[in-house]
Write an enzyme that holds these catalytic residues in place. Structure first.
Site, PDB file in Angstrom:
ATOM      1  N   GLU A   1      96.093 -20.267 102.052  1.00  0.00           N
ATOM      2  CA  GLU A   1      94.678 -19.918 101.953  1.00  0.00           C
ATOM      3  C   GLU A   1      93.905 -20.938 101.128  1.00  0.00           C
ATOM      4  O   GLU A   1      92.740 -21.219 101.407  1.00  0.00           O
ATOM      5  CB  GLU A   1      94.526 -18.515 101.354  1.00  0.00           C
ATOM      6  CG  GLU A   1      94.895 -17.399 102.306  1.00  0.00           C
ATOM      7  CD  GLU A   1      94.066 -17.417 103.584  1.00  0.00           C
ATOM      8  OE1 GLU A   1      92.847 -17.654 103.510  1.00  0.00           O
ATOM      9  OE2 GLU A   1      94.646 -17.206 104.665  1.00  0.00           O
TER      10      GLU A   1
ATOM     11  N   ASP B   1      85.457 -15.291 107.256  1.00  0.00           N
ATOM     12  CA  ASP B   1      85.261 -16.742 107.321  1.00  0.00           C
ATOM     13  C   ASP B   1      84.316 -17.046 108.480  1.00  0.00           C
ATOM     14  O   ASP B   1      83.705 -16.139 109.063  1.00  0.00           O
ATOM     15  CB  ASP B   1      86.594 -17.469 107.467  1.00  0.00           C
ATOM     16  CG  ASP B   1      87.283 -17.193 108.805  1.00  0.00           C
ATOM     17  OD1 ASP B   1      86.798 -16.332 109.577  1.00  0.00           O
ATOM     18  OD2 ASP B   1      88.296 -17.844 109.093  1.00  0.00           O
TER      19      ASP B   1
ATOM     20  N   TYR C   1      86.477 -14.604  98.894  1.00  0.00           N
ATOM     21  CA  TYR C   1      87.147 -14.707 100.187  1.00  0.00           C
ATOM     22  C   TYR C   1      88.673 -14.719 100.025  1.00  0.00           C
ATOM     23  O   TYR C   1      89.391 -13.965 100.683  1.00  0.00           O
ATOM     24  CB  TYR C   1      86.702 -15.976 100.927  1.00  0.00           C
ATOM     25  CG  TYR C   1      87.479 -16.186 102.201  1.00  0.00           C
ATOM     26  CD1 TYR C   1      87.093 -15.563 103.380  1.00  0.00           C
ATOM     27  CD2 TYR C   1      88.638 -16.970 102.220  1.00  0.00           C
ATOM     28  CE1 TYR C   1      87.829 -15.707 104.546  1.00  0.00           C
ATOM     29  CE2 TYR C   1      89.381 -17.122 103.375  1.00  0.00           C
ATOM     30  CZ  TYR C   1      88.970 -16.492 104.538  1.00  0.00           C
ATOM     31  OH  TYR C   1      89.714 -16.629 105.685  1.00  0.00           O
TER      32      TYR C   1
END
Length: 339
Positions: free
Chosen positions: A32, A131, A113
């Site tokens: 990520e 996203d 996020y």
């Protein structure tokens, strides 16, 4: 709707190394972090190489920053690498992993996020990490043309309401793949293959390409530079970038925030700087785009007569260059050396 999405993911979803069943917290964190503002295709080789070098949080926590930056070379946004190292050092000292959003947000490099992505992908908690892919899918599904911040909130609420039963990890990754493979960002989406075709308002109105709403892009600042390829007795000159911010602590070829109109003005500058040279040669110009900045570079090769005094320069051979993390902004100079 949910059943169709998961069926699409099962048959068409991408096979990615961080999607294995027994994925670790560390592997999710690394993937990520790398995927922030970077396409999957570019991340794949970096991810594999990074995990071979640092297979665990503990191994990474013991690494030197220069080692991490070298492995990150060419991936860009180097603050991600520094934060990942800080995160490893912090997390390896804890008795248990952070399991809540609040705990995750206290870890270096983990923002809104990434915290939601970790909660969904590793802890299988009902979160949606919105996203660009998820945002695009939602914008077309609902014809949402409001501001970016509002659309992000709306997308998260929409998926929370409509996708309630499946594994949050599968649902998030299915939506990511739907956006990447079907609900394409440029050109016409492949609507006939989309599991949401019958529910999509933009598709019903034949206005898919009008969504999501285009945000006005901020114009990049332009900066002119001259980059020097100094050469002396089989060695090239590097220096460590000390100023905070952009490319901090990485190695670079010496450069200045100015250009020279001709060879005469260039030689005058070098002499004033106490740099003794045999000859100079203008090389091909180059440019590099950062998220907020454009460097337009004049590249110059300078053959030195002797080492310069009072300079924080490092003299390295062509082979030794491989030991230093040099940003891709200087790719033109590196190619010149390798040619």
């Amino acid at each position: 709707m949910e059943e169709e999405l998961l069926s699409f993911y099962k048959s068409e979803g991408r096979k990615l190394p961080w999607r294995k069943k027994d994925v670790s917290f560390y592997e999710v964190l690394v993937s990520e972090t790398m995927l922030q503002q970077t396409r999957v295709e570019k991340v794949l080789s970096y991810y594999d190489r990074f995990l071979r070098k640092f297979p665990s949080l503990e191994k990474l926590a013991r690494a030197k920053e220069e080692e991490v930056l070298k492995l990150w070379e060419g991936l860009g946004y180097y603050s991600r690498a520094r934060n990942l190292l800080k995160a490893a050092r912090m997390l390896s000292s804890l008795t248990s992993l952070p399991e809540t959003k609040e705990e995750l947000l206290s870890v270096p490099g983990i923002g809104e996020y990434t915290s939601k992505a970790i909660l969904a992908l590793f802890f299988h908690k009902r979160e949606f990490a919105v996203d660009g892919n998820l945002l695009r899918v939602h914008s077309r599904l609902t014809k949402d043309d409001r501001s970016l911040a509002t659309r992000k909130k709306n997308a998260e609420l929409y998926f929370q309401e409509h996708l309630r039963k499946g594994d949050p990890s599968d649902l998030n990754q299915a939506l990511m793949d739907l956006g990447e493979l079907i609900c394409l960002p440029n050109g016409m989406p492949r609507c006939a293959l989309c599991p949401f075709e019958e529910d999509c308002l933009a598709h019903k109105g034949h206005v898919e390409t009008l969504y999501p709403k285009k945000e006005r892009k901020q114009q990049r600042k332009e900066e002119k530079r001259t980059v020097f390829l100094f050469f002396l007795d089989g060695r090239y000159v590097l220096r460590k970038r000390k100023e905070k911010g952009l490319l901090h602590n990485l190695y670079e070829f010496p450069n200045v925030k100015q250009t020279f109109r001709d060879e005469g003005s260039l030689k005058k500058y070098l002499s004033q700087e106490g740099i003794h040279f045999q000859r100079v040669e203008f090389l091909a110009k180059s440019a590099h785009v950062f998220s907020h900045l454009l460097w337009k570079m004049d590249n110059v090769e300078v053959i030195l007569r002797q080492e310069a005094k009072d300079k924080d320069w490092i003299y390295v051979t062509r082979e030794e260059l491989e030991n230093y993390a040099i940003p891709s902004a200087f790719q033109a100079i590196k190619k010149k050396i390798e040619s």
